[in-house]
Scaffold this motif. Structure first.
Motif, PDB file in Angstrom:
ATOM      1  N   LEU A  10       0.833  -1.208   0.000  1.00 35.64           N
ATOM      2  CA  LEU A  10       0.000   0.000   0.000  1.00 35.64           C
ATOM      3  C   LEU A  10       0.864   1.253   0.000  1.00 35.64           C
ATOM      4  N   TYR A  11       1.939   1.225   0.773  1.00 38.44           N
ATOM      5  CA  TYR A  11       2.859   2.366   0.829  1.00 38.44           C
ATOM      6  C   TYR A  11       3.441   2.654  -0.556  1.00 38.44           C
ATOM      7  N   ARG A  12       3.893   1.598  -1.234  1.00 40.84           N
ATOM      8  CA  ARG A  12       4.536   1.783  -2.537  1.00 40.84           C
ATOM      9  C   ARG A  12       3.544   2.231  -3.610  1.00 40.84           C
ATOM     10  N   VAL A  13       2.326   1.699  -3.562  1.00 42.60           N
ATOM     11  CA  VAL A  13       1.326   2.127  -4.542  1.00 42.60           C
ATOM     12  C   VAL A  13       1.013   3.610  -4.350  1.00 42.60           C
ATOM     13  N   MET A  14       0.883   4.041  -3.108  1.00 46.57           N
ATOM     14  CA  MET A  14       0.676   5.463  -2.849  1.00 46.57           C
ATOM     15  C   MET A  14       1.860   6.280  -3.359  1.00 46.57           C
ATOM     16  N   ARG A  15       3.054   5.777  -3.115  1.00 45.08           N
ATOM     17  CA  ARG A  15       4.253   6.494  -3.559  1.00 45.08           C
ATOM     18  C   ARG A  15       4.299   6.598  -5.084  1.00 45.08           C
ATOM     19  N   MET A  16       3.926   5.530  -5.780  1.00 44.38           N
ATOM     20  CA  MET A  16       3.921   5.547  -7.233  1.00 44.38           C
ATOM     21  C   MET A  16       2.922   6.573  -7.759  1.00 44.38           C
ATOM     22  N   ARG A  17       1.733   6.650  -7.137  1.00 42.38           N
ATOM     23  CA  ARG A  17       0.730   7.621  -7.593  1.00 42.38           C
ATOM     24  C   ARG A  17       1.149   9.050  -7.277  1.00 42.38           C
ATOM     25  N   LEU A  18       1.777   9.257  -6.129  1.00 43.61           N
ATOM     26  CA  LEU A  18       2.280  10.588  -5.807  1.00 43.61           C
ATOM     27  C   LEU A  18       3.372  11.014  -6.793  1.00 43.61           C
ATOM     28  N   LYS A  19       4.284  10.084  -7.082  1.00 41.42           N
ATOM     29  CA  LYS A  19       5.383  10.393  -7.997  1.00 41.42           C
ATOM     30  C   LYS A  19       4.874  10.677  -9.397  1.00 41.42           C
ATOM     31  N   ALA A  20       3.847   9.946  -9.830  1.00 37.56           N
ATOM     32  CA  ALA A  20       3.280  10.174 -11.164  1.00 37.56           C
ATOM     33  C   ALA A  20       2.659  11.553 -11.292  1.00 37.56           C
ATOM     34  N   ASN A  21       2.271  12.152 -10.174  1.00 37.11           N
ATOM     35  CA  ASN A  21       1.664  13.484 -10.183  1.00 37.11           C
ATOM     36  C   ASN A  21       2.610  14.549  -9.634  1.00 37.11           C
ATOM     37  N   ASP A  22       3.915  14.245  -9.642  1.00 34.52           N
ATOM     38  CA  ASP A  22       4.955  15.198  -9.235  1.00 34.52           C
ATOM     39  C   ASP A  22       4.765  15.704  -7.809  1.00 34.52           C
ATOM     40  N   HIS A  23       4.340  14.814  -6.915  1.00 38.82           N
ATOM     41  CA  HIS A  23       4.233  15.148  -5.497  1.00 38.82           C
ATOM     42  C   HIS A  23       5.433  14.563  -4.772  1.00 38.82           C
ATOM     43  N   ASP A  24       6.117  15.394  -3.984  1.00 38.05           N
ATOM     44  CA  ASP A  24       7.318  14.942  -3.291  1.00 38.05           C
ATOM     45  C   ASP A  24       7.034  14.401  -1.897  1.00 38.05           C
ATOM     46  N   GLU A  25       5.803  14.526  -1.430  1.00 37.90           N
ATOM     47  CA  GLU A  25       5.492  14.090  -0.076  1.00 37.90           C
ATOM     48  C   GLU A  25       5.594  12.574   0.043  1.00 37.90           C
ATOM     49  N   SER A  26       6.020  12.124   1.208  1.00 42.60           N
ATOM     50  CA  SER A  26       6.044  10.688   1.462  1.00 42.60           C
ATOM     51  C   SER A  26       4.636  10.212   1.797  1.00 42.60           C
ATOM     52  N   PRO A  27       4.336   8.934   1.567  1.00 41.50           N
ATOM     53  CA  PRO A  27       3.009   8.422   1.927  1.00 41.50           C
ATOM     54  C   PRO A  27       2.665   8.605   3.399  1.00 41.50           C
ATOM     55  N   ILE A  28       3.655   8.483   4.278  1.00 40.06           N
ATOM     56  CA  ILE A  28       3.375   8.660   5.703  1.00 40.06           C
ATOM     57  C   ILE A  28       2.989  10.097   5.994  1.00 40.06           C
ATOM     58  N   ARG A  29       3.663  11.054   5.372  1.00 35.19           N
ATOM     59  CA  ARG A  29       3.305  12.464   5.557  1.00 35.19           C
ATOM     60  C   ARG A  29       1.910  12.721   4.994  1.00 35.19           C
ATOM     61  N   LEU A  30       1.589  12.087   3.884  1.00 35.24           N
ATOM     62  CA  LEU A  30       0.249  12.208   3.298  1.00 35.24           C
ATOM     63  C   LEU A  30      -0.811  11.697   4.270  1.00 35.24           C
ATOM     64  N   LEU A  31      -0.582  10.533   4.854  1.00 34.61           N
ATOM     65  CA  LEU A  31      -1.558   9.969   5.788  1.00 34.61           C
ATOM     66  C   LEU A  31      -1.696  10.844   7.029  1.00 34.61           C
ATOM     67  N   GLN A  32      -0.611  11.478   7.444  1.00 37.11           N
ATOM     68  CA  GLN A  32      -0.694  12.374   8.598  1.00 37.11           C
ATOM     69  C   GLN A  32      -1.593  13.569   8.308  1.00 37.11           C
ATOM     70  N   GLN A  33      -1.555  14.065   7.078  1.00 37.42           N
ATOM     71  CA  GLN A  33      -2.434  15.173   6.717  1.00 37.42           C
ATOM     72  C   GLN A  33      -3.886  14.720   6.654  1.00 37.42           C
ATOM     73  N   LEU A  34      -4.116  13.537   6.097  1.00 38.21           N
ATOM     74  CA  LEU A  34      -5.489  13.039   6.010  1.00 38.21           C
ATOM     75  C   LEU A  34      -6.017  12.628   7.380  1.00 38.21           C
ATOM     76  N   GLN A  35      -5.132  12.324   8.310  1.00 37.27           N
ATOM     77  CA  GLN A  35      -5.543  11.938   9.658  1.00 37.27           C
ATOM     78  C   GLN A  35      -6.260  13.087  10.368  1.00 37.27           C
ATOM     79  N   ARG A  36      -6.037  14.312   9.911  1.00 35.10           N
ATOM     80  CA  ARG A  36      -6.675  15.468  10.540  1.00 35.10           C
ATOM     81  C   ARG A  36      -8.145  15.612  10.157  1.00 35.10           C
TER      82      ARG A  36
END
Length: 586
Positions: free
Chosen positions: A514-540
């Motif tokens: 799951l981590y890698r799939v999220m990372r692949m989708r972020l990278k495909a859209n030129d997002h530099d955030e890590s999946p863990i940082r992404l989940l921390q934002q959505l956790q709010r």
């Protein structure tokens, strides 16, 4: 008539006012009466209450509209929702077919989801999973229709997962196939050590004492991991903590080919996995597959262990003699090794020519040479200091402390050379009566020749530069191990039974997917955030529970920020709604 608001002495009043025209036809206003103060509990509230009673309504005076409103709870919702939607997108609900038909009284799929999501949202022990579930809002149909799980339910689910590990692995491979290039698949293979706790010994224990990646002897188990060139993990295996790395390679390749209909496999592996027997067995496996009618091309790019660089000294000298020492270069040669002779044959084995690729990095070479020379200089200065003390003692000079003996100086200097990893270069004459040592200059020149060199053995026909690039991409799988050990926290492992350890490794492996799939989708859209940082934002994004004065419970979601909305768009996932989340039990 109309109401008019006035202010006097810091207080507000309501007046009933009538409009009229005087005899001259000019508009005027006349105060009919003053209704009283407007502040909560003032005259106006009392008047309203009296009028309601006159209508037969028993109502308290109107006050602050928020009076009696209670905020009863808040649960994290955004991160779990995103993982849930990603899980469903990948079809992982279909994993339940692996144990279909078995008599299982616990919600295995729900427990598996909870344990996997917990590794990414809030890592902890299995008891930590239960505490975490109390803080999150689960999507509808997540599971646990009979109520939240207990600790024994999680353990039973882990046992079921291990009991059906073969079927589960086959089903997981089927679900992963759309993400893999089956015609040409470059796979990366490596192992790491995972720390365990406890001293008890059980049957078929995978916990054993061995050399960990930190260089210390520790009780551990080995975890092997296979990833695609895109960084997607597709296979893993748990091994005893003292197993030789080279012995794990061939079984993993066979398992990989059994689960994925690959046409070509280019195996890239790190140092420690190079074995002549491994290479011979890969060739045997290739012939066996061809005999079975399966057209699979098995190719490899394997790094030569540093300890074996001496076997290639002649090839290194030949390549380096025609290349600039201060510039990076890539060259190739051949490595002649003996094949595995047949047990029935008494004739010597025939030599096999293997392709050897050599790469030179002048910056790495410079740093290593400088570091070694500095260590040599410091060690030689220490030896000269002790030699000077011995000479002074022999000349009759007095000094404080115990006198230094030749045998003591030899032993101390030998151990100092060992501690500096220079005993193979700085030789101490332990047989001589007097303290003496020398530097093996030929060995030093050989080491400087090896500095900055990368040796790769391959049977591919790719250009030498491409072979080196493929091997350097192996750093991505090392990042996968760092994710397992840091973000997912695979260790230390507190389980005692081998089946629980294997199930724990599977949970962490699925979290890495799951981590890698999220990372692949972020990278495909030129997002530099890590999946863990992404989940921390959505956790709010929280599910809020509010109870009104009349006892009605209301549930809603906090307003999402533009950033949070964009993250759902990047991940190609729908956003959560209040109606799609389970209501907490109050």
């Amino acid at each position: 008539m109309f109401l008019k608001l006035t202010k006097s002495g810091g207080r507000h009043y309501a007046q009933l006012v009538a409009s009229f025209r005087n005899e001259a036809g000019q508009p005027r206003q006349r105060t009919i009466c003053t209704l009283g103060r407007l502040e909560p509990g003032g005259d106006v509230d009392k008047l309203i209450a009296s009028l309601q009673r006159a209508r037969g309504l028993d109502a308290a005076p109107a006050g602050n509209p928020l009076d009696g409103l209670r905020f009863e709870g808040s649960r994290c919702a955004g991160d779990v929702w995103a993982l849930w939607q990603l899980w469903r997108t990948l079809g992982f609900d279909g994993l339940a077919t692996a144990w279909r038909g078995s008599r299982v009284e616990v919600d295995v799929l729900g427990c598996l989801r909870a344990m996997v999501f917990n590794r990414l949202c809030d890592t902890g022990s299995k008891l930590g999973v239960l505490r975490w579930l109390e803080t999150v809002a689960l999507p509808l149909d997540f599971g646990f229709a009979d109520g939240p799980p207990q600790h024994q339910h999680l353990l039973r689910a882990m046992d079921v997962i291990d009991e059906h590990s073969d079927a589960l692995g086959a089903r997981l491979a089927t679900l992963m196939r759309p993400l893999i290039d089956e015609d040409l698949s470059v796979v990366f293979y490596d192992l790491t050590t995972v720390e365990v706790a406890g001293e008890a010994v059980v049957a078929d224990d995978v916990r054993a004492y061995g050399m960990s990646k930190s260089g210390m002897v520790a009780r551990q188990f080995m975890l092997s991991l296979v990833q695609t060139a895109e960084g997607l993990p597709i296979a893993h295996e748990v091994h005893p903590g003292n197993i030789a790395e080279a012995k794990t390679l061939l079984p993993m390749i066979k398992s990989l080919l059994a689960r994925y209909p690959l046409k070509r496999v280019v195996l890239v592996a790190d140092r420690g996995l190079l074995s002549v027997n491994n290479l011979d067995e890969l060739a045997t496996l290739q012939a066996t597959l061809a005999g079975e009618g399966r057209a699979v091309s098995l190719e490899y790019v394997l790094a030569v262990p540093t300890a074996r660089y001496g076997d290639f000294a002649e090839a290194l000298r030949t390549s380096a003699s025609s290349q600039p020492a201060d510039q990076p270069w890539v060259a190739e040669s051949t490595w002649q090794s003996s094949s595995k002779s047949s047990s029935k044959s008494t004739s010597p084995s025939a030599p096999i020519q293997r392709r050897l690729v050599i790469a030179h990095d002048p910056e790495v070479a410079r740093r290593r040479t400088q570091a070694r020379n500095k260590a040599i200089t410091e060690l030689l200065a220490l030896g000269e200091q002790w030699g000077g003390k011995l000479d002074a003692q022999d000349a009759g000079a007095s000094r404080r402390g115990r006198p230094l003996s030749d045998s003591g100086a030899k032993a101390r200097f030998y151990h100092a050379a060992q501690d500096a990893s220079l005993a193979h270069l700085i030789k101490v004459d332990l047989q001589a009566e007097a303290f003496s040592f020398h530097v093996d200059e030929d060995k030093q020149r050989d080491l400087e020749l090896l500095d900055g060199k990368l040796l790769l053995v391959t049977n591919t026909d790719a250009p030498a530069v491409e072979v080196v690039q493929r091997y350097k991409s192996l750093a991505d799988i090392e990042r996968g191990f760092r994710v397992l050990k840091s973000d997912i926290e695979i260790g230390p492992v507190y389980h005692r039974l081998p089946k629980r350890i294997r199930a724990h490794a599977l949970v962490c492996f699925m979290a890495l997917i799951l981590y890698r799939v999220m990372r692949m989708r972020l990278k495909a859209n030129d997002h530099d955030e890590s999946p863990i940082r992404l989940l921390q934002q959505l956790q709010r994004i929280h599910q809020q529970t509010v109870r009104t004065a009349d006892g009605q419970a209301l549930h809603g979601l906090t307003e999402m920020t533009p950033t949070q909305k964009s993250l759902f768009s990047v991940l190609q996932l729908p956003m959560p709604t209040p109606a799609a989340l389970s209501k907490p039990v109050l």
